[in-house]
Design a protein around this motif. Structure first.
Motif, PDB file in Angstrom:
ATOM      1  N   PHE A 127       0.731  -1.283  -0.229  1.00 25.38           N
ATOM      2  CA  PHE A 127       0.425  -0.084   0.305  1.00 25.38           C
ATOM      3  C   PHE A 127       0.772   0.960   0.468  1.00 25.38           C
ATOM      4  CE2 PHE A 127      -1.844   3.443   2.967  1.00 25.38           C
ATOM      5  CZ  PHE A 127      -3.492   3.163   2.122  1.00 25.38           C
ATOM      6  N   ALA A 128       2.390   1.562   1.159  1.00 25.48           N
ATOM      7  CA  ALA A 128       3.310   2.542   0.981  1.00 25.48           C
ATOM      8  C   ALA A 128       3.363   2.825  -0.385  1.00 25.48           C
ATOM      9  CB  ALA A 128       3.817   2.091   1.860  1.00 25.48           C
ATOM     10  N   GLN A 129       3.728   2.013  -1.523  1.00 23.92           N
ATOM     11  CA  GLN A 129       4.382   2.008  -2.935  1.00 23.92           C
ATOM     12  C   GLN A 129       3.310   2.748  -3.758  1.00 23.92           C
ATOM     13  OE1 GLN A 129       7.101   1.483  -4.365  1.00 23.92           O
ATOM     14  NE2 GLN A 129       7.518  -0.045  -1.948  1.00 23.92           N
ATOM     15  N   THR A 130       2.001   2.711  -3.022  1.00 16.01           N
ATOM     16  CA  THR A 130       0.629   3.948  -4.065  1.00 16.01           C
ATOM     17  C   THR A 130       0.708   5.121  -2.860  1.00 16.01           C
ATOM     18  OG1 THR A 130      -0.908   3.153  -2.126  1.00 16.01           O
ATOM     19  CG2 THR A 130      -0.589   1.420  -4.150  1.00 16.01           C
ATOM     20  N   GLN A 131       1.292   5.417  -2.699  1.00 14.81           N
ATOM     21  CA  GLN A 131       2.317   7.075  -1.479  1.00 14.81           C
ATOM     22  C   GLN A 131       2.628   7.522  -1.996  1.00 14.81           C
ATOM     23  OE1 GLN A 131      -1.724   7.535   0.356  1.00 14.81           O
ATOM     24  NE2 GLN A 131      -1.068   5.728  -0.751  1.00 14.81           N
ATOM     25  N   THR A 132       3.375   6.989  -3.179  1.00 10.76           N
ATOM     26  CA  THR A 132       4.607   7.497  -3.362  1.00 10.76           C
ATOM     27  C   THR A 132       4.204   8.180  -4.701  1.00 10.76           C
ATOM     28  OG1 THR A 132       5.376   5.281  -4.897  1.00 10.76           O
ATOM     29  CG2 THR A 132       5.735   5.083  -2.939  1.00 10.76           C
ATOM     30  N   GLU A 133       5.585   8.968  -5.186  1.00 12.41           N
ATOM     31  CA  GLU A 133       5.308   9.629  -6.184  1.00 12.41           C
ATOM     32  C   GLU A 133       5.580   8.965  -7.191  1.00 12.41           C
ATOM     33  OE1 GLU A 133       5.193  13.194  -8.465  1.00 12.41           O
ATOM     34  OE2 GLU A 133       4.899  13.023  -6.470  1.00 12.41           O
ATOM     35  N   GLY A 134       6.897   8.116  -7.681  1.00 19.16           N
ATOM     36  CA  GLY A 134       6.208   7.278  -8.646  1.00 19.16           C
ATOM     37  C   GLY A 134       5.163   6.308  -9.301  1.00 19.16           C
ATOM     38  N   TYR A 135       4.598   6.277  -8.026  1.00 21.16           N
ATOM     39  CA  TYR A 135       3.314   5.892  -8.737  1.00 21.16           C
ATOM     40  C   TYR A 135       1.959   6.502  -8.426  1.00 21.16           C
ATOM     41  CZ  TYR A 135      -1.814   4.188  -7.211  1.00 21.16           C
ATOM     42  OH  TYR A 135      -3.057   3.579  -7.877  1.00 21.16           O
ATOM     43  N   ASN A 136       2.156   7.708  -8.976  1.00 21.44           N
ATOM     44  CA  ASN A 136       1.817   9.036  -9.253  1.00 21.44           C
ATOM     45  C   ASN A 136       2.316   9.421 -10.750  1.00 21.44           C
ATOM     46  OD1 ASN A 136       0.004   8.883  -6.535  1.00 21.44           O
ATOM     47  ND2 ASN A 136       1.180  10.769  -5.736  1.00 21.44           N
ATOM     48  N   LYS A 137       2.880   9.274 -10.949  1.00 21.29           N
ATOM     49  CA  LYS A 137       3.056   9.677 -12.300  1.00 21.29           C
ATOM     50  C   LYS A 137       3.409   8.032 -13.163  1.00 21.29           C
ATOM     51  CE  LYS A 137       7.673  12.323 -11.158  1.00 21.29           C
ATOM     52  NZ  LYS A 137       9.498  12.014 -11.482  1.00 21.29           N
ATOM     53  N   TRP A 138       3.738   7.186 -13.211  1.00 24.58           N
ATOM     54  CA  TRP A 138       2.662   6.188 -13.455  1.00 24.58           C
ATOM     55  C   TRP A 138       1.454   5.830 -13.284  1.00 24.58           C
ATOM     56  CZ3 TRP A 138      -0.887   2.444 -12.085  1.00 24.58           C
ATOM     57  CH2 TRP A 138      -0.505   0.990 -12.591  1.00 24.58           C
ATOM     58  N   VAL A 139       0.415   6.575 -12.697  1.00 24.93           N
ATOM     59  CA  VAL A 139      -1.014   6.291 -12.631  1.00 24.93           C
ATOM     60  C   VAL A 139      -0.472   7.116 -13.824  1.00 24.93           C
ATOM     61  CG1 VAL A 139      -2.682   7.448 -11.605  1.00 24.93           C
ATOM     62  CG2 VAL A 139      -1.406   5.823 -10.757  1.00 24.93           C
ATOM     63  N   LYS A 140      -0.454   9.052 -13.875  1.00 21.51           N
ATOM     64  CA  LYS A 140      -0.640   9.879 -15.107  1.00 21.51           C
ATOM     65  C   LYS A 140      -0.453   8.993 -16.653  1.00 21.51           C
ATOM     66  CE  LYS A 140      -0.071  14.155 -12.026  1.00 21.51           C
ATOM     67  NZ  LYS A 140       1.099  14.556 -11.383  1.00 21.51           N
ATOM     68  N   LEU A 141       0.649   8.265 -16.479  1.00 21.50           N
ATOM     69  CA  LEU A 141       1.028   7.415 -17.698  1.00 21.50           C
ATOM     70  C   LEU A 141       0.459   7.034 -18.374  1.00 21.50           C
ATOM     71  CD1 LEU A 141       3.168   7.901 -19.807  1.00 21.50           C
ATOM     72  CD2 LEU A 141       4.748   5.967 -18.665  1.00 21.50           C
ATOM     73  N   MET A 142       0.076   5.855 -17.408  1.00 20.88           N
ATOM     74  CA  MET A 142      -0.860   5.188 -17.499  1.00 20.88           C
ATOM     75  C   MET A 142      -2.718   4.911 -18.311  1.00 20.88           C
ATOM     76  SD  MET A 142      -1.221   1.481 -18.428  1.00 20.88           S
ATOM     77  CE  MET A 142      -0.009   1.385 -17.168  1.00 20.88           C
ATOM     78  N   SER A 143      -2.845   6.779 -16.961  1.00 20.79           N
ATOM     79  CA  SER A 143      -3.995   7.002 -17.417  1.00 20.79           C
ATOM     80  C   SER A 143      -4.264   7.383 -19.146  1.00 20.79           C
ATOM     81  CB  SER A 143      -4.937   7.910 -16.941  1.00 20.79           C
ATOM     82  OG  SER A 143      -5.247   7.298 -15.511  1.00 20.79           O
ATOM     83  N   MET A 144      -2.802   8.489 -19.153  1.00 19.73           N
ATOM     84  CA  MET A 144      -2.480   8.836 -21.038  1.00 19.73           C
ATOM     85  C   MET A 144      -2.554   7.352 -21.634  1.00 19.73           C
ATOM     86  SD  MET A 144      -0.757  12.146 -20.720  1.00 19.73           S
ATOM     87  CE  MET A 144       0.810  11.554 -20.092  1.00 19.73           C
ATOM     88  N   ARG A 145      -1.868   6.270 -21.669  1.00 17.50           N
ATOM     89  CA  ARG A 145      -2.263   5.582 -22.785  1.00 17.50           C
ATOM     90  C   ARG A 145      -3.787   4.983 -22.635  1.00 17.50           C
ATOM     91  NH1 ARG A 145       3.370   1.528 -20.079  1.00 17.50           N
ATOM     92  NH2 ARG A 145       4.914   3.126 -21.012  1.00 17.50           N
ATOM     93  N   SER A 146      -4.484   4.812 -21.567  1.00 17.42           N
ATOM     94  CA  SER A 146      -5.062   4.372 -21.513  1.00 17.42           C
ATOM     95  C   SER A 146      -6.614   5.582 -22.506  1.00 17.42           C
ATOM     96  CB  SER A 146      -6.398   4.473 -20.519  1.00 17.42           C
ATOM     97  OG  SER A 146      -5.205   3.131 -19.493  1.00 17.42           O
ATOM     98  N   GLY A 147      -6.049   6.856 -22.734  1.00 22.71           N
ATOM     99  CA  GLY A 147      -7.037   6.858 -23.643  1.00 22.71           C
ATOM    100  C   GLY A 147      -7.881   8.176 -23.075  1.00 22.71           C
ATOM    101  N   GLN A 148      -8.283   8.025 -21.262  1.00 21.85           N
ATOM    102  CA  GLN A 148      -8.863   8.772 -20.730  1.00 21.85           C
ATOM    103  C   GLN A 148      -8.909   7.798 -19.211  1.00 21.85           C
ATOM    104  OE1 GLN A 148     -13.303   7.104 -21.762  1.00 21.85           O
ATOM    105  NE2 GLN A 148     -12.853   4.755 -21.681  1.00 21.85           N
TER     106      GLN A 148
END
Length: 240
Positions: A127-148
């Motif tokens: 869970f702590a991994q989901t509170q990191t800046e690295g995770y936040n960047k991954w979420v933004k990148l993955m969301s863009m890949r999804s197109g929405q």
């Protein structure tokens, strides 16, 4: 995405084993979608957790105004120990919640994904991994890949991070948990003080509550004045 082992700069001295790269999918027995049910008035027993019920800042369940799921409920959607919930769509994509047994009997809604962490891992560390800046960047990148704005279960399972052996996971989680508990406690105290000052401000400025001078006497009656009597007013100039 981590592609090699990173050596932490801050470590407990007795723990020196190398960390390895893993993925969320490797650490979980399953990643499943929640139930598609409307919310109704709380029945006193069964709670329904939706994206909006996860606090943005603390990632805790907001229990002040609980609701229940409508209709028959299945234990298939019951949140249990070692479960982490992930928001899968909308502006809150990536928001997470770690189940706390004090939150009671929780069923999770359809716009959430439940990751059930294997017992050989410390769920708090995952869970702590989901509170990191690295995770936040991954979420933004993955969301863009999804197109929405949205991340599905397969995409979440691919989230990669570095992990040590279980003893070090336990020690790190315990250390972070103590700090988090202190922050949560202090936040409650601050919230109570904010409520108190709002009440006192209202009572003092409406004269429902009045101070006395050092001799125990009341201060003179208040006067009514217009704001212009208390100072000068100037309009701002136009920028050049």
């Amino acid at each position: 995405v981590p592609n090699k082992v990173l050596v932490p700069k801050l470590r407990f001295p007795e723990l020196e084993e190398e960390w390895k790269v893993t993925t969320l999918g490797e650490c979980c027995t399953s990643l499943e979608y929640g139930m598609n049910s409307a919310s109704i008035k709380f029945d006193g027993k069964n709670k329904y957790i939706r994206i909006t019920d996860i606090d943005e800042s603390s990632s805790r369940y907001k229990s002040d105004f609980p609701v229940s799921p409508e209709g028959l409920v299945s234990d298939k959607y019951l949140v249990k120990k070692n479960d982490i919930l992930f928001a899968r769509t909308g502006a809150s994509t990536g928001k997470t919640y770690l189940y706390d047994r004090t939150d009671g009997k929780l069923y999770f809604a359809g716009f959430l994904i439940r990751a059930r962490v294997k017992s050989c891992y410390n769920v708090g560390f995952i869970f702590a991994q989901t509170q990191t800046e690295g995770y936040n960047k991954w979420v933004k990148l993955m969301s863009m890949r999804s197109g929405q704005p949205g991340i599905n279960s397969q995409e979440y399972s691919s989230f990669a991070f570095n992990i040590p052996l279980k003893p070090e996971q336990d020690k790190i989680t315990s250390f972070l948990s103590k700090i988090d508990t202190r922050i949560h406690t202090q936040s409650k105290i601050i919230d109570k003080l904010k409520t108190l000052i709002q009440i006192l401000r209202k009572k003092l400025l409406s004269q429902d509550l009045c101070f006395k001078d050092n001799n125990g006497n009341s201060y003179p009656n208040w006067e009514t004045k217009k704001l212009r009597q208390l100072g000068a007013f100037f309009s701002g100039g136009t920028p050049l």
